[in-house]
Design an enzyme around this catalytic site. Structure first.
Site, PDB file in Angstrom:
ATOM      1  N   LYS A   1      85.868  -9.070 -20.803  1.00 47.38           N
ATOM      2  CA  LYS A   1      85.087  -9.210 -21.974  1.00 47.38           C
ATOM      3  C   LYS A   1      85.217  -8.464 -23.388  1.00 47.38           C
ATOM      4  O   LYS A   1      85.875  -7.241 -23.823  1.00 47.38           O
ATOM      5  CB  LYS A   1      84.380  -7.188 -21.399  1.00 47.38           C
ATOM      6  CG  LYS A   1      82.818  -7.671 -21.947  1.00 47.38           C
ATOM      7  CD  LYS A   1      82.075  -6.447 -21.715  1.00 47.38           C
ATOM      8  CE  LYS A   1      81.841  -5.966 -22.577  1.00 47.38           C
ATOM      9  NZ  LYS A   1      82.493  -5.950 -24.707  1.00 47.38           N
TER      10      LYS A   1
ATOM     11  N   GLY B   1      90.159  -0.032 -28.069  1.00 47.00           N
ATOM     12  CA  GLY B   1      89.402   0.601 -28.612  1.00 47.00           C
ATOM     13  C   GLY B   1      89.332   2.289 -28.557  1.00 47.00           C
ATOM     14  O   GLY B   1      90.079   1.960 -29.147  1.00 47.00           O
ATOM     15  N   SER B   2      87.959   2.528 -29.245  1.00 42.64           N
ATOM     16  CA  SER B   2      87.715   3.750 -29.318  1.00 42.64           C
ATOM     17  C   SER B   2      88.462   5.124 -29.024  1.00 42.64           C
ATOM     18  O   SER B   2      88.302   4.374 -27.452  1.00 42.64           O
ATOM     19  CB  SER B   2      86.302   4.160 -29.988  1.00 42.64           C
ATOM     20  OG  SER B   2      85.400   4.230 -28.630  1.00 42.64           O
ATOM     21  N   THR B   3      88.815   5.893 -29.273  1.00 43.50           N
ATOM     22  CA  THR B   3      89.168   7.005 -28.353  1.00 43.50           C
ATOM     23  C   THR B   3      87.910   7.327 -26.882  1.00 43.50           C
ATOM     24  O   THR B   3      88.086   8.220 -25.904  1.00 43.50           O
ATOM     25  CB  THR B   3      89.789   7.874 -28.999  1.00 43.50           C
ATOM     26  OG1 THR B   3      91.418   7.555 -29.535  1.00 43.50           O
ATOM     27  CG2 THR B   3      89.909   9.434 -27.741  1.00 43.50           C
ATOM     28  N   GLU B   4      86.865   8.228 -27.880  1.00 42.06           N
ATOM     29  CA  GLU B   4      85.833   7.973 -27.058  1.00 42.06           C
ATOM     30  C   GLU B   4      85.430   7.559 -25.850  1.00 42.06           C
ATOM     31  O   GLU B   4      84.895   8.191 -24.495  1.00 42.06           O
ATOM     32  CB  GLU B   4      84.825   7.836 -28.366  1.00 42.06           C
ATOM     33  CG  GLU B   4      83.514   8.655 -27.386  1.00 42.06           C
ATOM     34  CD  GLU B   4      82.104   8.425 -28.283  1.00 42.06           C
ATOM     35  OE1 GLU B   4      80.888   8.929 -27.659  1.00 42.06           O
ATOM     36  OE2 GLU B   4      81.810   7.803 -29.441  1.00 42.06           O
TER      37      GLU B   4
ATOM     38  N   GLY C   1      87.532   5.094 -24.383  1.00 39.72           N
ATOM     39  CA  GLY C   1      88.704   5.217 -23.594  1.00 39.72           C
ATOM     40  C   GLY C   1      88.201   7.032 -22.481  1.00 39.72           C
ATOM     41  O   GLY C   1      89.323   6.208 -21.357  1.00 39.72           O
TER      42      GLY C   1
ATOM     43  N   GLU D   1      94.804   1.166 -25.096  1.00 37.91           N
ATOM     44  CA  GLU D   1      95.558   2.284 -26.342  1.00 37.91           C
ATOM     45  C   GLU D   1      94.320   1.911 -27.643  1.00 37.91           C
ATOM     46  O   GLU D   1      93.667   1.554 -27.613  1.00 37.91           O
ATOM     47  CB  GLU D   1      95.480   0.234 -26.845  1.00 37.91           C
ATOM     48  CG  GLU D   1      96.766   0.262 -28.318  1.00 37.91           C
ATOM     49  CD  GLU D   1      96.445   0.074 -29.296  1.00 37.91           C
ATOM     50  OE1 GLU D   1      95.335   1.077 -29.985  1.00 37.91           O
ATOM     51  OE2 GLU D   1      95.950  -1.539 -29.150  1.00 37.91           O
TER      52      GLU D   1
ATOM     53  N   CYS E   1      93.709  -0.725 -35.581  1.00 33.01           N
ATOM     54  CA  CYS E   1      94.319   1.218 -35.382  1.00 33.01           C
ATOM     55  C   CYS E   1      95.381   1.468 -35.577  1.00 33.01           C
ATOM     56  O   CYS E   1      95.225   2.976 -35.971  1.00 33.01           O
ATOM     57  CB  CYS E   1      94.343   1.031 -33.225  1.00 33.01           C
ATOM     58  SG  CYS E   1      95.347  -0.852 -33.084  1.00 33.01           S
TER      59      CYS E   1
ATOM     60  N   GLU F   1      89.597   8.766 -37.939  1.00 31.08           N
ATOM     61  CA  GLU F   1      89.698   7.623 -38.065  1.00 31.08           C
ATOM     62  C   GLU F   1      88.491   6.344 -38.590  1.00 31.08           C
ATOM     63  O   GLU F   1      87.090   7.104 -37.761  1.00 31.08           O
ATOM     64  CB  GLU F   1      90.417   6.579 -36.361  1.00 31.08           C
ATOM     65  CG  GLU F   1      90.251   5.163 -36.273  1.00 31.08           C
ATOM     66  CD  GLU F   1      91.233   4.743 -35.572  1.00 31.08           C
ATOM     67  OE1 GLU F   1      91.812   3.979 -36.180  1.00 31.08           O
ATOM     68  OE2 GLU F   1      90.701   4.828 -34.341  1.00 31.08           O
TER      69      GLU F   1
END
Length: 477
Positions: free
Chosen positions: A182, A234-237, A239, A256, A290, A387
């Protein structure tokens, strides 16, 4: 005497965009079950480029079933046969590289110079590299008979749409897995063009499936019981949410995520070279990276000299039409991302940091942010901790190598770092102390398909690229 740059636009006529695109499932383009669609917009002009199908749970299920069915034959193929398909895909990417570079710039907003000279060569290189591994898996160090996992569900971001696709799909196919991928909601087009490349290469039906949609589509894919492996960039949130979803299942997971990299300049670093590295580290791809060097740590004794040179260099950066080959900084990918960049930049000023940006005229349409740096930044400032994911640099100073390490590691992230010094011993000492997945020495943002990439702490876990990137797609016990 200063020479002006005449416009040098790349023609967009090399890209033939259809008014609408469906989902790519089992080797065919198909409408979404609910006929739901969304529009993809060029961030430089706000022009609607095309309409794209929005996959629902039923579509995700169809794609996973197609991948499961294709897995039996694909995984049974000798590695040398799988390699032929990967080589073919790599060659087609090379042949269509100009078309794909223009498409990426239109949909993403990044300068054509970067799409053409950085992204596309690396995309092809990853497929070439993993084609070479496909028949050598028993010698990769994962046992005599490593087996593929099954169906890989992959969710990629909008900052490097085609490159992240290559990072995910190439090792998965080389290892014998099938894929449901996706792409990001704001940059779906290059993945859909890649689907056409798969057909052009004669890839068996169902081996690669592309489903477009928003975060809800990605969540359906991650949670689907037919998926054996999840890979997310993508974003840590997001993830963290994915990690919670797969917890308690037997799915393998690589993440990642975000970063807040330190670019560390010592007093013996060559000034001009370091300044170029600083500019490349934070302003490449509008800072939508990133591993961007978004924190500049400069030794106190040379801080004024470095900052003066950096400001002079920033004043020469050209912001504008991403399709112009002279452009250094293109458009911000979306209004939502632009709003976040503005919010954090305003917070930097409000918290007492000093803001500076070169004088530059921004286009009247599209989403734009001038290259910006902040001085007087402390480790308590939000712009030093969070970030930003935009062309914003926070400058801090240090006196000793130990202090540089302490400040560099004072972050929840751990993806990358850069060290600028003439002393090889100091570089190695710093690399050993820095808690970062990749440390560049006297350079920044250099990538190679043979080199593993990944992070520590809230930057995720697992590695992509190199021999290490195969492990995530193999059952290695």
């Amino acid at each position: 005497m200063t020479f002006a740059y005449a416009p040098a636009p790349e023609s967009r006529s090399v890209v033939d965009l259809a008014p609408s695109y469906g989902l790519f499932i089992d080797g065919e383009f198909t409408e979404a079950a609910g006929a739901k669609v969304f529009k993809t917009v060029s961030p430089a002009s706000e022009e609607v480029l095309s309409e794209v199908a929005h996959a629902a749970a039923e579509d995700v299920d169809r794609a996973v079933r197609a991948a499961r069915k294709a897995f039996e034959k694909w995984s049974a193929l000798p590695g040398a046969e799988r390699a032929k398909y990967l080589f073919r895909i790599a060659r087609i990417i090379q042949e269509r590289s100009r078309e794909l570079a223009v498409l990426e710039t239109l949909d993403n907003g990044k300068p054509i110079r970067e799409s053409r000279d950085s992204d596309l060569p690396l995309v092809a290189a990853h497929f070439f590299y993993y084609a070479g591994w496909a028949d050598k898996l028993p010698y990769a160090g994962f046992g005599a008979d490593p087996r593929p996992l099954g169906v890989a569900g992959q969710v990629i971001p909008w900052n490097f749409p085609l490159l992240m696709l290559a990072w995910k799909i190439a090792p998965a196919l080389a290892a014998g897995n099938t894929v449901v991928l996706k792409p990001a909601e704001t940059t779906p087009l290059s993945a859909l063009f890649f689907a056409d490349i798969c057909r052009q290469a004669g890839l068996p039906k169902g081996v690669v499936n592309i489903i477009t949609g928003d975060g809800s589509t990605g969540a359906e894919l991650v949670a689907h019981p037919g998926v054996d492996k999840v890979a997310f960039t993508g974003s840590t949130e997001v993830g963290k949410a994915i990690a919670r979803t797969v917890a308690g299942t037997d799915k393998k997971l690589t993440l990642e995520l975000g970063g807040k990299a330190a670019n560390i300049v010592f007093d013996d670093a060559p000034v001009d070279q370091a300044v170029e590295g600083i500019v490349n580290g934070i302003f490449f791809n509008q800072g939508h990276v990133c591993c961007a060097g978004s924190r500049l740590l400069v030794q106190e004794s040379v801080a004024d000299e470095i900052l003066d040179a950096l400001k002079r260099r920033m004043s020469t950066l050209r912001v504008g039409d991403p399709l112009d080959k002279n452009t250094d900084i293109g458009a911000i990918n979306s209004p939502e991302q632009l709003a976040r960049i503005r919010q954090l930049a305003d917070a930097g000023e409000a918290e007492g940091a000093e803001r500076w940006a070169p004088s530059c005229e921004l286009p009247s349409t599209g989403y734009w942010f001038a290259p910006t740096l902040f001085t007087g930044v402390t480790q308590a400032h939000r712009i030093a901790r969070e970030e930003i994911f935009g062309p914003v640099l926070s400058v801090l100073t240090f006196r000793t190598p130990a202090e540089a390490v302490e400040k560099a590691n004072n972050t929840p992230y751990g993806l990358s770092a850069g060290v600028w010094t003439e002393k090889g011993s100091r570089t190695l000492w710093m690399a050993d102390k820095l808690r970062a997945g990749i440390v560049w020495a006297n350079t920044f943002n250099k990538f190679d398909p043979a080199s593993p990439f990944g992070g520590y702490k809230e930057s995720g876990f697992g590695r992509e690229g190199g021999r290490h990137g195969l492990e995530a797609y193999l059952n290695v016990g």
